[in-house]
Scaffold this motif. Structure first.
Motif, PDB file in Angstrom:
ATOM      1  N   ILE A  34     -47.936  42.794 -28.977  1.00  0.00           N
ATOM      2  CA  ILE A  34     -48.468  41.614 -29.765  1.00  0.00           C
ATOM      3  C   ILE A  34     -47.404  41.123 -30.528  1.00  0.00           C
ATOM      4  N   PRO A  35     -47.276  39.439 -30.111  1.00  0.00           N
ATOM      5  CA  PRO A  35     -48.151  38.865 -29.120  1.00  0.00           C
ATOM      6  C   PRO A  35     -47.914  38.990 -27.844  1.00  0.00           C
ATOM      7  N   PRO A  36     -48.693  38.988 -26.757  1.00  0.00           N
ATOM      8  CA  PRO A  36     -48.306  38.917 -25.336  1.00  0.00           C
ATOM      9  C   PRO A  36     -47.326  37.817 -24.957  1.00  0.00           C
ATOM     10  N   HIS A  37     -46.857  37.642 -23.912  1.00  0.00           N
ATOM     11  CA  HIS A  37     -46.111  36.426 -23.606  1.00  0.00           C
ATOM     12  C   HIS A  37     -47.245  35.600 -22.596  1.00  0.00           C
ATOM     13  N   LEU A  38     -47.145  34.181 -22.896  1.00  0.00           N
ATOM     14  CA  LEU A  38     -48.034  33.188 -22.419  1.00  0.00           C
ATOM     15  C   LEU A  38     -47.362  32.274 -21.367  1.00  0.00           C
ATOM     16  N   GLY A  39     -48.116  31.999 -20.454  1.00  0.00           N
ATOM     17  CA  GLY A  39     -47.662  30.656 -19.641  1.00  0.00           C
ATOM     18  C   GLY A  39     -48.854  30.298 -18.806  1.00  0.00           C
ATOM     19  N   LEU A  40     -48.867  29.196 -17.984  1.00  0.00           N
ATOM     20  CA  LEU A  40     -49.851  28.775 -17.045  1.00  0.00           C
ATOM     21  C   LEU A  40     -49.469  28.479 -15.631  1.00  0.00           C
ATOM     22  N   ILE A  41     -50.281  28.594 -14.987  1.00  0.00           N
ATOM     23  CA  ILE A  41     -49.980  28.371 -13.335  1.00  0.00           C
ATOM     24  C   ILE A  41     -50.986  27.584 -12.974  1.00  0.00           C
ATOM     25  N   GLY A  43     -51.905  25.360  -9.422  1.00  0.00           N
ATOM     26  CA  GLY A  43     -51.609  25.417  -8.062  1.00  0.00           C
ATOM     27  C   GLY A  43     -50.700  26.573  -8.159  1.00  0.00           C
ATOM     28  N   ASN A  44     -49.319  26.399  -7.193  1.00  0.00           N
ATOM     29  CA  ASN A  44     -48.553  27.585  -7.155  1.00  0.00           C
ATOM     30  C   ASN A  44     -47.418  27.299  -8.076  1.00  0.00           C
ATOM     31  N   HIS A  45     -47.545  26.921  -9.222  1.00  0.00           N
ATOM     32  CA  HIS A  45     -46.505  26.439 -10.125  1.00  0.00           C
ATOM     33  C   HIS A  45     -46.554  27.256 -11.457  1.00  0.00           C
ATOM     34  N   TRP A  46     -45.494  27.859 -11.905  1.00  0.00           N
ATOM     35  CA  TRP A  46     -45.496  28.630 -12.967  1.00  0.00           C
ATOM     36  C   TRP A  46     -44.601  27.970 -14.211  1.00  0.00           C
ATOM     37  N   PHE A  47     -45.473  27.738 -15.300  1.00  0.00           N
ATOM     38  CA  PHE A  47     -44.809  27.108 -16.566  1.00  0.00           C
ATOM     39  C   PHE A  47     -44.631  27.962 -17.745  1.00  0.00           C
ATOM     40  N   THR A  48     -43.838  28.059 -18.340  1.00  0.00           N
ATOM     41  CA  THR A  48     -43.698  28.994 -19.585  1.00  0.00           C
ATOM     42  C   THR A  48     -42.605  28.629 -20.578  1.00  0.00           C
ATOM     43  N   LEU A  49     -42.579  28.924 -21.666  1.00  0.00           N
ATOM     44  CA  LEU A  49     -41.550  28.909 -22.656  1.00  0.00           C
ATOM     45  C   LEU A  49     -40.920  30.150 -23.109  1.00  0.00           C
ATOM     46  N   THR A  50     -39.595  30.046 -22.933  1.00  0.00           N
ATOM     47  CA  THR A  50     -38.805  31.389 -23.392  1.00  0.00           C
ATOM     48  C   THR A  50     -37.525  31.046 -24.332  1.00  0.00           C
ATOM     49  N   VAL A  51     -37.050  31.937 -24.552  1.00  0.00           N
ATOM     50  CA  VAL A  51     -35.814  31.947 -25.375  1.00  0.00           C
ATOM     51  C   VAL A  51     -34.682  30.963 -24.588  1.00  0.00           C
ATOM     52  N   ALA A  60     -44.918  30.364  -8.604  1.00  0.00           N
ATOM     53  CA  ALA A  60     -46.004  31.370  -9.265  1.00  0.00           C
ATOM     54  C   ALA A  60     -46.011  32.691  -8.437  1.00  0.00           C
ATOM     55  N   ASN A  61     -45.904  32.474  -6.908  1.00  0.00           N
ATOM     56  CA  ASN A  61     -45.989  33.741  -6.219  1.00  0.00           C
ATOM     57  C   ASN A  61     -44.993  34.918  -6.623  1.00  0.00           C
ATOM     58  N   ARG A  62     -43.678  34.332  -6.930  1.00  0.00           N
ATOM     59  CA  ARG A  62     -42.544  35.199  -7.235  1.00  0.00           C
ATOM     60  C   ARG A  62     -43.151  36.093  -8.526  1.00  0.00           C
ATOM     61  N   LEU A  63     -43.597  35.237  -9.450  1.00  0.00           N
ATOM     62  CA  LEU A  63     -44.085  35.949 -10.773  1.00  0.00           C
ATOM     63  C   LEU A  63     -45.077  36.904 -10.544  1.00  0.00           C
ATOM     64  N   ARG A  69     -45.129  44.379  -8.723  1.00  0.00           N
ATOM     65  CA  ARG A  69     -44.182  45.383  -8.341  1.00  0.00           C
ATOM     66  C   ARG A  69     -43.628  46.303  -9.728  1.00  0.00           C
ATOM     67  N   LYS A  70     -43.897  45.497 -10.739  1.00  0.00           N
ATOM     68  CA  LYS A  70     -43.515  46.349 -12.130  1.00  0.00           C
ATOM     69  C   LYS A  70     -44.700  46.753 -12.670  1.00  0.00           C
ATOM     70  N   ASN A  71     -45.782  46.843 -12.040  1.00  0.00           N
ATOM     71  CA  ASN A  71     -47.044  47.416 -12.734  1.00  0.00           C
ATOM     72  C   ASN A  71     -47.166  46.692 -13.913  1.00  0.00           C
ATOM     73  N   MET A  72     -46.836  45.466 -14.457  1.00  0.00           N
ATOM     74  CA  MET A  72     -46.867  44.829 -15.680  1.00  0.00           C
ATOM     75  C   MET A  72     -48.326  44.607 -16.063  1.00  0.00           C
ATOM     76  N   SER A  73     -48.675  44.836 -17.527  1.00  0.00           N
ATOM     77  CA  SER A  73     -49.916  44.805 -17.875  1.00  0.00           C
ATOM     78  C   SER A  73     -50.198  43.361 -18.134  1.00  0.00           C
ATOM     79  N   ALA A  74     -51.095  42.587 -17.466  1.00  0.00           N
ATOM     80  CA  ALA A  74     -51.274  41.164 -17.457  1.00  0.00           C
ATOM     81  C   ALA A  74     -52.819  40.894 -17.436  1.00  0.00           C
ATOM     82  N   VAL A  75     -53.192  39.774 -17.944  1.00  0.00           N
ATOM     83  CA  VAL A  75     -54.561  39.326 -17.814  1.00  0.00           C
ATOM     84  C   VAL A  75     -54.201  37.614 -17.435  1.00  0.00           C
TER      85      VAL A  75
END
Length: 154
Positions: A34-41, A43-51, A60-63, A69-75
């Motif tokens: 809490i909070p989860p990290h957020l971004g948008l996809i 098409g096939n394009h990933w957009f996010t803001l980080t440090v 986006a396919n790489r994401l 692969r990392k079995n990351m919890s995601a919605v």
């Protein structure tokens, strides 16, 4: 299947497919935090803001492969596509919005900030007062903007 994520209940979560259908998606990564990290996809394009700053139109396919692969919890929530907005115009708007922001750190904004800006632009002013992702999800639900919800991990 129902899952509670920081004040919002996702209904009918489906397993994350190998590839997402074309569309616009709100991505919640590391949903156990809490909070989860957020971004948008888009098409096939990933957009996010980080440090490190804005990630604009990354693959986006790489994401998604990394999430699996990392079995990351995601919605990953498919959103209704705004009428009259073509994919190229959407990606241009996303790039403009995300590039306005400085890297995350000791500032007033979070990874939610550019997403909220986009939602206000494409869906309406009801999103202006949303300070948390669960508030945005509730407004989006009330406006019938959530199409399909996918999940990965625990």
């Amino acid at each position: 299947m129902t899952r509670r994520e920081t004040g919002f209940v996702f209904e009918k979560l489906q397993p994350l497919p190998e590839t997402l259908p074309e569309g616009l998606y709100l991505v919640l990564l590391k949903t156990g935090q809490i909070p989860p990290h957020l971004g948008l996809i888009s098409g096939n394009h990933w957009f996010t803001l980080t440090v490190k700053g804005a990630t604009v139109a990354a693959d986006a396919n790489r994401l998604l492969q990394s999430v699996v692969r990392k079995n990351m919890s995601a919605v990953i929530v498919q959103l209704a596509w705004p009428r009259g907005l073509h994919a190229q115009a959407m990606n241009k708007q996303l790039a403009e919005i995300f590039n306005r922001y400085e890297p995350l750190g000791n500032n007033e904004h979070t990874c939610l900030s550019p997403i909220r800006d986009l939602f206000v632009f494409i869906y309406g002013n009801e999103f202006k007062t949303c300070d948390f992702v669960f508030e945005m999800l509730q407004v989006a639900t009330d406006k019938n903007l959530l199409l399909t919800c996918y999940h990965n991990g625990h």
